[in-house]
Design an enzyme around this catalytic site. Structure first.
Site, short mmCIF file in Angstrom:
data_model
loop_
_atom_site.label_atom_id
_atom_site.label_comp_id
_atom_site.label_asym_id
_atom_site.label_seq_id
_atom_site.Cartn_x
_atom_site.Cartn_y
_atom_site.Cartn_z
N LYS A 1 11.74 -0.86 -9.76
CA LYS A 1 12.39 -1.14 -11.04
C LYS A 1 13.73 -0.41 -11.13
O LYS A 1 14.71 -0.95 -11.65
CB LYS A 1 11.47 -0.75 -12.20
CG LYS A 1 10.17 -1.56 -12.20
CD LYS A 1 9.21 -1.11 -13.27
CE LYS A 1 7.83 -1.72 -13.07
NZ LYS A 1 7.10 -1.13 -11.95
N ALA B 1 9.36 6.63 -11.83
CA ALA B 1 10.12 5.60 -11.12
C ALA B 1 9.59 5.17 -9.74
O ALA B 1 9.93 4.10 -9.28
CB ALA B 1 11.56 6.07 -10.97
N ALA B 2 8.81 6.01 -9.06
CA ALA B 2 8.45 5.68 -7.67
C ALA B 2 7.60 4.41 -7.61
O ALA B 2 6.86 4.13 -8.55
CB ALA B 2 7.69 6.84 -7.05
N PRO B 3 7.70 3.62 -6.53
CA PRO B 3 8.56 3.81 -5.34
C PRO B 3 9.99 3.30 -5.50
O PRO B 3 10.75 3.27 -4.55
CB PRO B 3 7.82 3.01 -4.27
CG PRO B 3 7.16 1.90 -5.04
CD PRO B 3 6.80 2.48 -6.39
N GLY B 4 10.35 2.88 -6.73
CA GLY B 4 11.76 2.58 -6.99
C GLY B 4 12.11 1.11 -7.15
O GLY B 4 13.29 0.77 -7.26
N CYS C 1 0.91 -1.72 -15.45
CA CYS C 1 0.35 -2.82 -14.64
C CYS C 1 -1.15 -2.91 -14.91
O CYS C 1 -1.96 -3.05 -14.00
CB CYS C 1 0.65 -2.62 -13.16
SG CYS C 1 0.05 -1.08 -12.49
N ASP D 1 10.38 11.26 -10.90
CA ASP D 1 8.99 11.11 -10.49
C ASP D 1 8.43 12.50 -10.21
O ASP D 1 9.15 13.39 -9.78
CB ASP D 1 8.82 10.20 -9.29
CG ASP D 1 7.39 9.67 -9.23
OD1 ASP D 1 7.13 8.61 -9.84
OD2 ASP D 1 6.53 10.33 -8.61
#
Length: 449
Positions: free
Chosen positions: A267, A262-265, A384, A285
């Site tokens: 989404k 999840a980081a840096p958050g 990405c 994370d």
């Protein structure tokens, strides 16, 4: 070299040396260089331009320099960086006269080296000024030529041409040489897009509503991380492509969601906002310091429906029982080949082998989190990167080994209108030239009932 404050060009030379030597990320080193040398705000733009521009075009600059340097193997690294940075100004920056760029280079060479080095630097640059750049027309192989022209390693250009064809690859390589646009997502639990645009306008920023994503704003001038709206938790810095992950997931109110890497958050917080502060988003994370970032973001945005845990998502099955979550987002670790505009140094450090190793990690993560989705629930896989090995190949292999999942054909209908034409066979692949954002991939899988 003494630790006196350095001017912009000296700072840029040192920065490029450090990036190359330590293979560190340019964006992190840039910030520390600005602080260390107390670069005045008026010069930060030039420092950024020189550093990123020289990195972006390193292979082309070396091709142009090669005929003019007698013995490049004996050249100290800082001298090489100084020549690159000066040639970059001469070739690509109209606002700096050649004579000024050459004068500065010779002064730095005297200061850091000796008369001999200063003379050599002056000689090389004056010769280029006199004789002009060597032509790329002599390169007959189109892949080699594109590689030099756009400073992308040959293996990567060849790989992309195989996957996307020559024209799409050329467009992608060319767009990777341009500066990315900063975009933000409006926190609709607190405010509206119109209110934020008015507030930012009043503060002197130049912004426009995104033509792609309803809750996004594009910054045309100014860094929105320094705005009032950011401090008040009205906006989050996030690329438009990455905002599409929450669209693919399409959580309903009161559901229980897992964001597995999840980081840096960005989404995580988008999902929490979409659910209008109901239900729960559990964000995992691997790294404590990154989990701290998610918590800080959630607090700034006023989102109380997020819970974070520092852990390896491959062990999520030890923490949660099977079929515990309504929906899961796995934004997997990847090569990041879609974000080269933000991290240009990445082009020169990645190797083809890395993509296959990453694909294995991605498979393992999918295998670990998939049992935690409820029957009828959704598993969104995103990266990405633009490489098929990490994207389609990884997902199809997972589907082959997990017949309990199928591609969710309704993905297209959940996407903003401008994105729908880019969805093919249940997969969304965005290339950087498609909407001017980062390269990004999304696959949406449904667990059969």
């Amino acid at each position: 070299m003494t630790n006196k404050k350095k001017n912009v060009r000296e700072a840029a030379v040192e920065l490029l040396e450090n990036i190359e030597k330590n293979q560190s990320y340019s964006n992190l080193l840039l910030n520390s260089t600005i602080e260390k040398n107390k670069i005045p705000s008026i010069d930060i733009g030039l420092l950024t331009e020189l550093t990123y521009g020289t990195l972006q075009r390193k292979m082309a600059l070396d091709y142009f320099l090669k005929p003019f340097i007698k013995n490049s193997k004996k050249l100290e690294n800082w001298v090489h960086q100084l020549l690159r940075i000066t040639l970059y100004q001469m070739v690509y920056l109209d606002k700096i006269p050649d004579r000024a760029a050459i004068y500065e280079a010779v002064e730095i060479a005297k200061k850091r080296g000796h008369k001999g080095i200063a003379g050599m630097v002056n000689g090389v640059l004056r010769s280029i000024q006199r004789e002009g750049l060597p032509s790329l027309e002599e390169v007959s192989d189109p892949i080699v030529k594109l590689s030099i022209e756009t400073s992308h390693p040959e293996w990567l250009v060849k790989r992309w041409v195989d996957q996307f064809g020559y024209d799409r690859t050329k467009a992608m390589c060319e767009v990777n040489l341009t500066a990315p646009l900063q975009t933000v997502r409006v926190n609709l639990t607190k405010t509206t897009v119109t209110e934020v645009i008015e507030d930012l306008d009043e503060e002197g920023f130049l912004v426009e509503k995104s033509p792609i994503i309803p809750e996004a704003i594009r910054a045309l001038r100014g860094n929105l991380a320094l705005s009032r709206a950011f401090k008040k938790g009205m906006i989050t810095i996030q690329d438009e492509s990455s905002m599409l992950a929450a669209y693919a997931l399409a959580p309903n109110e009161n559901e229980l969601i897992l964001d597995a890497c999840a980081a840096p958050g960005g989404k995580t917080t988008h999902i929490a906002e979409t659910m209008k502060l109901t239900g729960g988003v559990i964000s995992l994370d691997l790294h404590e310091h990154k989990v701290k970032l998610i918590n800080e973001n959630a607090k700034r945005l006023g989102l109380g429906n997020i819970r974070t845990i520092a852990m390896d998502s491959r062990k999520a099955g030890e923490q949660f029982q099977e079929e515990y979550f309504d929906r899961i987002l796995l934004d997997a670790p990847c090569s990041g080949l879609g974000v080269m505009r933000r991290k240009p140094d990445m082009k020169y450090t990645k190797k083809e082998q890395d993509l296959y190793q990453l694909s294995t990690i991605q498979q393992n993560l999918l295998n670990s989190v998939s049992p935690l989705v409820k029957k009828g629930g959704i598993l969104v896989y995103s990266t990405c990167t633009v490489d098929k090995e990490e994207n389609e190949v990884t997902v199809l292999k997972f589907l082959q080994e997990h017949p309990e999942f199928e591609i969710d054909a309704s993905l297209k209908g959940r996407m903003p209108e401008a994105i729908q034409p880019l969805v093919t066979d249940g997969f969304l692949q965005i290339l950087p030239q498609d909407i001017g954002s980062d390269g990004f991939f999304i696959a949406c899988l449904r667990k059969k009932v």
